[in-house]
Enzyme design. Sequence first.
Site, short mmCIF file in Angstrom:
data_model
loop_
_atom_site.label_atom_id
_atom_site.label_comp_id
_atom_site.label_asym_id
_atom_site.label_seq_id
_atom_site.Cartn_x
_atom_site.Cartn_y
_atom_site.Cartn_z
N LYS A 198 0.85 -1.19 0.00
CA LYS A 198 0.00 0.00 0.00
C LYS A 198 0.88 1.25 0.00
O LYS A 198 1.46 1.62 1.01
CB LYS A 198 -0.94 0.05 1.21
CG LYS A 198 -2.02 1.12 0.99
CD LYS A 198 -2.55 1.74 2.24
CE LYS A 198 -1.71 2.81 2.86
NZ LYS A 198 -1.52 4.04 2.08
N THR A 253 5.93 7.64 13.95
CA THR A 253 5.85 6.90 15.20
C THR A 253 4.39 6.78 15.65
O THR A 253 3.95 5.74 16.14
CB THR A 253 6.72 7.59 16.26
OG1 THR A 253 8.09 7.49 15.82
CG2 THR A 253 6.60 6.94 17.63
N GLU A 254 3.65 7.85 15.42
CA GLU A 254 2.23 7.86 15.80
C GLU A 254 1.45 6.75 15.07
O GLU A 254 0.71 5.98 15.69
CB GLU A 254 1.69 9.23 15.41
CG GLU A 254 0.31 9.54 15.81
CD GLU A 254 -0.19 10.79 15.07
OE1 GLU A 254 0.66 11.56 14.54
OE2 GLU A 254 -1.41 10.96 15.00
N GLY A 256 2.82 4.16 13.65
CA GLY A 256 3.44 2.89 14.08
C GLY A 256 2.70 2.28 15.26
O GLY A 256 2.45 1.08 15.32
N GLU A 273 9.72 0.98 10.91
CA GLU A 273 10.81 1.93 10.72
C GLU A 273 10.17 3.31 10.86
O GLU A 273 9.41 3.72 9.98
CB GLU A 273 11.45 1.70 9.35
CG GLU A 273 12.86 2.23 9.27
CD GLU A 273 12.87 3.69 8.92
OE1 GLU A 273 12.93 4.52 9.84
OE2 GLU A 273 12.79 4.00 7.72
N CYS A 307 13.72 10.28 7.38
CA CYS A 307 13.76 9.85 8.78
C CYS A 307 15.17 9.85 9.34
O CYS A 307 15.36 9.95 10.54
CB CYS A 307 13.12 8.48 8.91
SG CYS A 307 13.85 7.28 7.81
N GLU A 404 10.14 15.42 16.04
CA GLU A 404 10.49 15.25 14.62
C GLU A 404 9.66 16.22 13.79
O GLU A 404 8.44 16.20 13.84
CB GLU A 404 10.23 13.82 14.16
CG GLU A 404 10.69 13.62 12.73
CD GLU A 404 10.46 12.22 12.20
OE1 GLU A 404 9.35 11.69 12.37
OE2 GLU A 404 11.40 11.67 11.58
#
Length: 502
Positions: A198, A253-254, A256, A273, A307, A404
């Site tokens: 996706k 990260t959110e 993730g 990642e 990243c 970030e």
Amino acid sequence: MSAAENSISPSAAAREFLAREHQLLIGGEWVGPAAGGSIEVTDPASEARIATVSLGDATDIDRAVQAARAALRGEWSRLTSYEREALINRLADQLIANLELLTELEVLDNGMPRMAAQYSIAKFGGDFLRYYAGWATKIHGETIPVSPQDSRNGDSLTYTRREPIGVVGAIIPWNAPLVMATLKLAPALAAGCTVVLKPAEQTPLTALLLGELVRKAGFPPGVVNIVPGYGESAGAALAAHPDVDKIAFTGSTEVGRKIINAAAGNLKRVTLELGGKSPMVVFPDADLERVVPGATRGAFFLQGQNCMAGTRLFVHEDVFDRVVEGVAAMAGSFRLGPGLDPQSDLGPLISAEQRERVAGYVAAGREAGAELVCGGEAPSGKGYFFRPTLFARTNMDMKIAREEIFGPVLCAQSFSDSDLQALADEVNSTIYGLSGSVWTRDIAVAHRMAAMIDSGQVSINCHAAVDPAIPFGGNRQSGWGREFGREGLDPYLKTKATTVLF
Ligand code: ADP
């Protein structure tokens, strides 16, 4: 002149591709989406709509997962490892044969400069596929000398097999779309898995061309399925799907965290990642001729939408002013413009929303009392451009140094302490741990500091060295697991132990 005014027109081949009807690749066929939805693709340099792409939802994801499951039991499972290797290499050949078109589409879709697109597609796309193609023939188990139950040694045999984990859901972001797609596909295919990919809703174009190349390379139907769609619908459906064995995710990260929750239903394997806030640590004896261009590129490659970007610059006070002046001069000399223009050093950000987010952080930095050395604003005119921005005199209490930003914002702070542990504690005072770099001529300091930085990767006298063979991944909230290299194959394999008593 505004950034987008000197845009270079796409080639006839790119225009022809953009004008096509773009469907979903499911079971080896291009098919329309069940709900008939579509998404408009925008060139972030001109803000113009450049293509319309079919949008998959949960129903389409389910069809794709079924196709991937069927392919896992079909012809694909009967191919020898040599045949899998040859197919992956053929895909790499296709990629290189279509490098020009892929490059142009990547530039138009994502905004990155042509050089960055071409280099990354050839190096990380092509080389990645070839690197993992080579692993296909080197996957094997072990024999283990044990005497289970009542058998005597020699009366039994235990061996392990390394089997493909099964159906892989790959969810990728928009910042390096084709590279992300290939770095998920390559180890999965080498291991013998099947994949539902996706792409990010903002950047589906090169993944769709890759789908065509997968067909041309001769993969059996259903081995690679490609379903563009929104994260909250198609992405979430893939992460939660009970018949998916593993999710390979790259993104924030959110999101993730959401993937982990969605994957809990069938306890599927997950590799993540995620974000980073990587340090670049400059000691006073460092070669500043290397530091300045290295740190500037480390911070602003892909407009900082990367990243691994070096976003926190720690410089010894003896050389702080010189490094800051050098970085500001180089960043200030970068020409912003459409990626197709060979004169452009930096392209636009991905979207208006992303540019607003970056501007919000810049405002927060000013309010917190950081010294704005260069940039800090968007140029006038069309396109989501933002000037490369350097803040000096930041500290780790500031939001701009902690969070970030995923944009062209570099925070510089000085250090004076000769106590390496104290410096490392300051450098490590972040939730992230993805990349980092140390700049010095002193090999003892270099290796000591590299060992103390809590991240999955550290480079010495360069920033973010990347190669298919170098393990890559994050500590703490930068991720789970490692990609690239031999270790990057493991998440796509499962071990079966077989014991026979004679
Ligand atoms: P970025 O901040 O780089 O856009 P995201 O983490 O938002 O990164 O997106 C990365 C990928 O994750 C994209 O393909 C996006 O569509 C997908 N995604 C976003 N939200 C979800 C979700 N809730 N479940 C699964 N995938 C998602």
